[in-house]
Write a protein that holds these residues in place. Structure first.
Motif, mmCIF file in Angstrom:
data_model
loop_
_atom_site.group_PDB
_atom_site.id
_atom_site.type_symbol
_atom_site.label_atom_id
_atom_site.label_comp_id
_atom_site.label_asym_id
_atom_site.label_seq_id
_atom_site.Cartn_x
_atom_site.Cartn_y
_atom_site.Cartn_z
ATOM 1 N N THR A 33 51.736 40.618 57.534
ATOM 2 C CA THR A 33 51.681 40.939 56.218
ATOM 3 C C THR A 33 50.659 40.681 55.310
ATOM 4 N N ILE A 34 49.766 41.745 55.048
ATOM 5 C CA ILE A 34 48.558 41.495 54.126
ATOM 6 C C ILE A 34 49.047 41.439 52.562
ATOM 7 N N VAL A 35 48.791 40.425 52.148
ATOM 8 C CA VAL A 35 49.029 40.014 50.742
ATOM 9 C C VAL A 35 47.757 39.972 49.565
ATOM 10 N N ASN A 36 47.635 41.088 48.629
ATOM 11 C CA ASN A 36 46.790 40.889 47.635
ATOM 12 C C ASN A 36 47.219 41.118 46.431
ATOM 13 N N PRO A 37 47.555 39.776 45.748
ATOM 14 C CA PRO A 37 48.277 39.784 44.584
ATOM 15 C C PRO A 37 47.486 40.844 43.268
ATOM 16 N N GLN A 38 48.299 41.598 42.536
ATOM 17 C CA GLN A 38 47.681 42.390 41.650
ATOM 18 C C GLN A 38 47.161 41.824 40.549
ATOM 19 N N ASN A 39 47.539 40.480 40.220
ATOM 20 C CA ASN A 39 46.741 39.814 39.185
ATOM 21 C C ASN A 39 45.554 38.929 39.626
ATOM 22 N N LEU A 40 45.147 39.105 40.663
ATOM 23 C CA LEU A 40 43.887 38.440 41.328
ATOM 24 C C LEU A 40 42.911 39.619 41.716
ATOM 25 N N TYR A 41 41.580 39.254 41.675
ATOM 26 C CA TYR A 41 40.482 39.930 42.057
ATOM 27 C C TYR A 41 40.758 40.913 43.482
ATOM 28 N N ASP A 42 40.569 42.083 43.445
ATOM 29 C CA ASP A 42 40.735 42.852 44.630
ATOM 30 C C ASP A 42 39.683 42.644 45.603
ATOM 31 N N PRO A 43 39.993 41.847 46.886
ATOM 32 C CA PRO A 43 38.884 41.360 47.631
ATOM 33 C C PRO A 43 38.647 42.458 48.655
ATOM 34 N N THR A 44 39.387 43.603 48.724
ATOM 35 C CA THR A 44 39.152 44.504 49.656
ATOM 36 C C THR A 44 37.888 45.287 49.902
ATOM 37 N N PRO A 45 37.200 45.591 48.701
ATOM 38 C CA PRO A 45 35.795 46.205 48.840
ATOM 39 C C PRO A 45 34.892 45.226 49.293
ATOM 40 N N ASN A 46 35.086 43.895 49.526
ATOM 41 C CA ASN A 46 34.216 42.812 50.149
ATOM 42 C C ASN A 46 34.505 42.652 51.441
ATOM 43 N N GLY A 47 35.506 43.157 52.025
ATOM 44 C CA GLY A 47 35.936 43.080 53.508
ATOM 45 C C GLY A 47 37.035 42.015 53.822
ATOM 46 N N TYR A 48 37.771 41.639 52.802
ATOM 47 C CA TYR A 48 38.960 40.597 53.325
ATOM 48 C C TYR A 48 39.993 40.814 52.327
ATOM 49 N N SER A 49 41.119 40.117 52.904
ATOM 50 C CA SER A 49 42.550 40.005 52.074
ATOM 51 C C SER A 49 42.562 38.646 51.600
ATOM 52 N N THR A 50 43.358 38.450 50.317
ATOM 53 C CA THR A 50 43.631 37.354 49.750
ATOM 54 C C THR A 50 44.128 36.380 50.775
ATOM 55 N N ALA A 51 45.486 37.228 51.344
ATOM 56 C CA ALA A 51 46.266 35.989 52.280
ATOM 57 C C ALA A 51 46.884 37.163 53.408
ATOM 58 N N VAL A 52 47.435 36.468 54.578
ATOM 59 C CA VAL A 52 48.020 37.023 55.449
ATOM 60 C C VAL A 52 49.288 36.180 56.201
ATOM 61 N N ILE A 53 50.246 36.842 55.946
ATOM 62 C CA ILE A 53 51.658 36.060 56.548
ATOM 63 C C ILE A 53 51.711 36.522 57.905
ATOM 64 N N VAL A 54 51.872 35.431 58.791
ATOM 65 C CA VAL A 54 52.008 35.566 60.264
ATOM 66 C C VAL A 54 53.426 35.653 60.470
ATOM 67 N N PRO A 55 54.003 36.701 61.738
ATOM 68 C CA PRO A 55 55.395 36.875 61.672
ATOM 69 C C PRO A 55 55.859 35.836 62.378
ATOM 70 N N HIS A 56 57.299 35.452 62.030
ATOM 71 C CA HIS A 56 58.086 34.549 62.587
ATOM 72 C C HIS A 56 57.961 34.304 63.951
#
Length: 161
Positions: A33-56
Motif C-alpha cells: 500500500t503506497i501512501v502519499n498524504p495529500q497534505n504533504l509535499y508530493d514526492p512522486t516527481p522525485n522518484g519516491y513515496s512518503t510511506a509504504v505499508i507491508v501486507p500482513h
C-alpha cells in the motif's frame, strides 16, 4: 498479539491512510500500500513515496548496498554510469530473490558529494526501474563510501510474496 492491540493497529492504519493517495488499502491485500498524504509535499516527481505499508504476514528481505561495480568489480568514474549499474545490480539481487521492483518497500541511497544535478540522475533511474510503484526512499549525502572510486550505493527492503 491480543485482539485489542490488533484492532488499535488496524484503526491506526485506517486513520493514517485517511486523506491520502494509496494504491491499495485492504489489510488482506497481498500488494504493498503506497501512501502519499495529500497534505504533504508530493514526492512522486522525485522518484519516491512518503510511506509504504507491508501486507500482513509478509516475509521481508534486506538487500545490502549495491554500488556501481560491474561483474568484474570495475567502477566507472562517471556518476550516472555508476547509478545505472547499481540499479542493474539491485535488479539482479531482486531476481535472485524471485522478487520484482514493485515489491521493494524502501530504498536508502548514499551519494558522495550530493548536489541537484545528481538528484536528476537518481530520479530518472528510480522511475525507470520502479515506474508507478515508487518505494519509500531516503537519500543520505556522504563524503565517501567503502571504496574511494564509489560515488553511489543503494540498499533495499523487499517484501517477498
Amino acid at each position: 498479539m491480543s485482539q485489542a492491540i490488533k484492532r488499535l493497529l488496524i484503526g491506526g492504519l485506517i486513520i493514517m491512510t485517511m486523506g491520502t493517495t494509496a494504491t491499495t488499502a485492504n489489510e488482506n491485500d497481498p500488494r504493498l500500500t503506497i501512501v502519499n498524504p495529500q497534505n504533504l509535499y508530493d514526492p512522486t516527481p522525485n522518484g519516491y513515496s512518503t510511506a509504504v505499508i507491508v501486507p500482513h504476514g509478509a516475509r521481508v528481505a534486506y538487500i545490502s548496498g549495491q554500488g556501481g561495480q560491474d561483474s568484474t568489480g570495475a567502477l566507472s568514474p562517471d556518476f550516472a554510469i555508476q547509478v545505472q549499474q547499481a540499479y542493474a545490480n539491485l535488479r539482479t539481487a531482486l531476481d535472485a530473490l524471485g522478487a520484482r521492483p514493485n515489491q521493494v518497500v524502501k530504498l536508502t541511497v548514499f551519494v558522495v558529494d550530493h548536489d541537484m544535478s545528481k538528484l536528476e540522475v537518481l530520479t530518472k533511474s528510480v522511475k525507470e526501474l520502479f515506474g508507478e510503484a515508487l518505494p519509500a526512499q531516503t537519500l543520505i549525502p556522504v563524503p565517501k563510501l567503502a571504496i574511494d572510486p564509489m560515488l553511489f550505493e543503494v540498499e533495499a527492503v523487499v517484501v517477498l510474496h
